[in-house]
Motif scaffolding. Structure first.
Motif, PDB file in Angstrom:
ATOM      1  N   ALA A 183       0.829  -1.206   0.000  1.00  0.00           N
ATOM      2  CA  ALA A 183       0.000   0.000   0.000  1.00  0.00           C
ATOM      3  C   ALA A 183       0.866   1.259   0.000  1.00  0.00           C
ATOM      4  N   ARG A 184       1.950   1.251   0.771  1.00  0.00           N
ATOM      5  CA  ARG A 184       2.834   2.427   0.816  1.00  0.00           C
ATOM      6  C   ARG A 184       3.524   2.659  -0.519  1.00  0.00           C
ATOM      7  N   GLN A 185       3.956   1.574  -1.158  1.00  0.00           N
ATOM      8  CA  GLN A 185       4.814   1.700  -2.335  1.00  0.00           C
ATOM      9  C   GLN A 185       4.049   1.772  -3.648  1.00  0.00           C
ATOM     10  N   THR A 186       2.878   1.125  -3.708  1.00  0.00           N
ATOM     11  CA  THR A 186       2.140   1.082  -4.975  1.00  0.00           C
ATOM     12  C   THR A 186       0.721   1.631  -4.856  1.00  0.00           C
ATOM     13  N   GLY A 187       0.267   1.908  -3.642  1.00  0.00           N
ATOM     14  CA  GLY A 187      -1.090   2.413  -3.467  1.00  0.00           C
ATOM     15  C   GLY A 187      -2.154   1.346  -3.567  1.00  0.00           C
ATOM     16  N   THR A 188      -1.766   0.067  -3.557  1.00  0.00           N
ATOM     17  CA  THR A 188      -2.741  -1.036  -3.648  1.00  0.00           C
ATOM     18  C   THR A 188      -2.694  -1.873  -2.375  1.00  0.00           C
ATOM     19  N   GLN A 189      -3.714  -2.706  -2.192  1.00  0.00           N
ATOM     20  CA  GLN A 189      -3.791  -3.700  -1.117  1.00  0.00           C
ATOM     21  C   GLN A 189      -3.996  -3.117   0.279  1.00  0.00           C
ATOM     22  N   ALA A 190      -4.356  -1.843   0.377  1.00  0.00           N
ATOM     23  CA  ALA A 190      -4.572  -1.263   1.708  1.00  0.00           C
ATOM     24  C   ALA A 190      -5.752  -1.936   2.415  1.00  0.00           C
ATOM     25  N   THR A 191      -6.829  -2.188   1.678  1.00  0.00           N
ATOM     26  CA  THR A 191      -7.993  -2.851   2.277  1.00  0.00           C
ATOM     27  C   THR A 191      -7.635  -4.251   2.737  1.00  0.00           C
ATOM     28  N   GLN A 192      -6.826  -4.947   1.921  1.00  0.00           N
ATOM     29  CA  GLN A 192      -6.395  -6.291   2.315  1.00  0.00           C
ATOM     30  C   GLN A 192      -5.499  -6.236   3.544  1.00  0.00           C
ATOM     31  N   ALA A 193      -4.704  -5.173   3.646  1.00  0.00           N
ATOM     32  CA  ALA A 193      -3.859  -5.005   4.833  1.00  0.00           C
ATOM     33  C   ALA A 193      -4.720  -4.868   6.084  1.00  0.00           C
TER      34      ALA A 193
END
Length: 478
Positions: A375-385
């Protein structure tokens, strides 16, 4: 009540009903895979349950719980109840059939999950529990209790004639039973670290480790030497771990190095791997992820065929976290998949005793770390985190205070990254207070470091105020 009645509600069963439950009760229990059912008070008065409660063996209580007729004609599967408790089916089998549990954190958490009434228990749960006292933010009473507990452990070790309280005991010949006593005392110290953090514990454990080391010069049989040297390695590992948690990094490195040498000398490759894993955790904390990967890969290569599924999962999960921090997300996810496969193969009977700490919560926490870095590096997977860390917290249970707080810090970060600043501030405010009740510099460092993930939300008044709270918390640690 006849066998033709539903054991849950007492209603009549149809002749062709082979489930042992009426249709309404089956519908009410469809969510039992995720949560234990709310049972009536009479549930606990069932003779097999009352008998094992009187024996003070929670594993046997869980087995009696699963076989209670309230659940129908077939007992609840171990896999279902293990899921509620945040452990594997194999781990639950060991708990049901092994010796009685003594760790208060697990006793209180599992009793709470299963909703066992406090009046039936032989230990305190709820607001009167020592574990609850640790989490309420009041430092004085918990610290007093911890110091009393440490004094008690020291008295136990002194009573064995192996470690003195005010002065070192005179050397004598030691045997196998003495080494077993050393390991038992070490497990007591581990349980305190597991619950409270290493700040108050480090000096006691370091002194214990030095005392165990001096016993190498005491008279003993040649056949006992490997076990005694392994005890030295285990004591050094815990001394290093508590030093790391207390923020004493030079001391941690010294103990880890001594422990690694002892484990190699004892030809205990799994224990050497645990120590290298501990070194890697210190390197990760200091943001030296390339070195952490090297330490973890060395641990894996040195293990060879002696690696157990839990140890492999432990090493691969930790390596995935460092690989993700370095930007290789594809490889990190592959490693997590391999770690998950190994975790499902864990048989506690074949694992080292010191691997008992490794459960589903530990594995899910590594998923959370990997997804946060993505999420920090690509802006994806924050919800999964967010989802992974929430599942980790549930798996750990509220009694495992330090691990829960560390993962709530991770949840706060994930919520900021998922653009849920209001929830993030609520969680973060709670963990700032919880960190005051723990003697863990590592937790405080992680709490203060929340500032890096709130940046794009600092224009919000609540977030700006939370950032000032973190800055003030950082100032108190200098």
């Amino acid at each position: 009540m006849t066998p033709a009645n539903c054991p849950r509600c007492g209603g009549r069963l149809a002749r062709d009903n082979g489930t042992g439950r009426c249709a309404p009760c089956q519908a009410a229990e469809r969510d039992r895979l995720s949560t234990p059912p709310a049972v009536p008070d009479s549930f606990w008065d069932h003779e097999p349950v009352r008998t094992v409660l009187a024996r003070r063996h929670l594993g046997q209580v869980i087995r009696a719980y699963r076989h209670h007729p309230y659940h129908g004609r077939s007992p609840l599967p171990q896999s279902v109840v293990a899921g509620w408790l945040g452990i594997t089916q194999a781990q639950l089998s060991r708990i049901e059939n092994g010796p009685a549990l003594v760790h208060l954190d697990r006793l209180t958490h599992w009793a709470t999950v299963l909703r066992i009434p406090p009046d039936w228990l032989w230990f305190a749960v709820g607001p009167d529990s020592p574990v609850s006292a640790r989490a309420d933010g009041n430092r004085a009473a918990p610290d007093l209790g911890r110091r009393t507990l440490l004094a008690g452990i020291a008295a136990v070790s002194a009573g064995s004639g192996l470690v003195g309280v005010t002065e070192e005991p005179q050397p004598r010949r030691i045997g196998s039973a003495d080494v077993s006593r050393l390991n038992a005392v070490l497990e007591l110290y581990r349980s305190v670290d597991y619950e409270c953090g290493g700040g108050l514990l480090y000096r006691e454990v370091a002194r214990f480790a030095e005392s165990v080391y001096r016993m190498l010069d005491w008279s003993h049989s040649a056949g006992l030497t490997p076990r005694l040297v392994a005890a030295v390695a285990a004591a050094r590992q815990l001394a290093g771990w508590t030093a790391l948690d207390a923020g004493r990094h030079a001391d941690a490195q010294r103990h880890f190095a001594a422990g690694e040498r002892a484990a190699v000398t004892a030809d205990d490759a799994p224990l050497a791997a645990l120590i290298r894993y501990s070194q890697a955790k210190q390197l990760q904390h200091l943001r030296h992820n390339q070195d952490a990967v090297a330490a973890l890969r060395l641990a894996g290569s040195e293990l060879g065929s002696r690696a157990t599924p839990a140890v492999r999962a432990l090493l691969w999960g930790a390596e995935a976290a460092s690989i993700a921090a370095l930007g290789d997300h594809r490889s990190a996810l592959t490693l997590l998949g391999q770690a998950s496969d190994q975790f499902e193969r864990v048989d506690p009977e074949r694992e080292p005793a010191w691997m008992a700490f490794y459960d589903r919560g530990e594995l899910l926490a590594q998923y959370g770390r990997v997804y946060r870095d993505m999420a920090r590096q690509t802006g994806t997977q924050a919800t999964q985190a967010v989802r992974s860390v929430e599942e980790a917290i549930i798996a750990f249970g509220s009694a495992n205070v330090r691990s829960v707080v560390l993962n709530e810090v991770g949840l706060c970060s994930a919520l900021f990254l998922a653009d849920e600043p209001e929830r993030a501030v609520a969680v973060g405010t709670r963990v700032v207070e919880q960190s005051r009740a723990l003697s863990s510099s590592r937790v405080v460092d992680r709490v203060v470091n929340l500032r890096r993930d709130l940046r794009r939300h600092r224009h919000l008044p609540a977030v700006a105020e939370f950032e000032r709270t973190l800055t003030a918390r950082a100032a108190t640690t200098v």
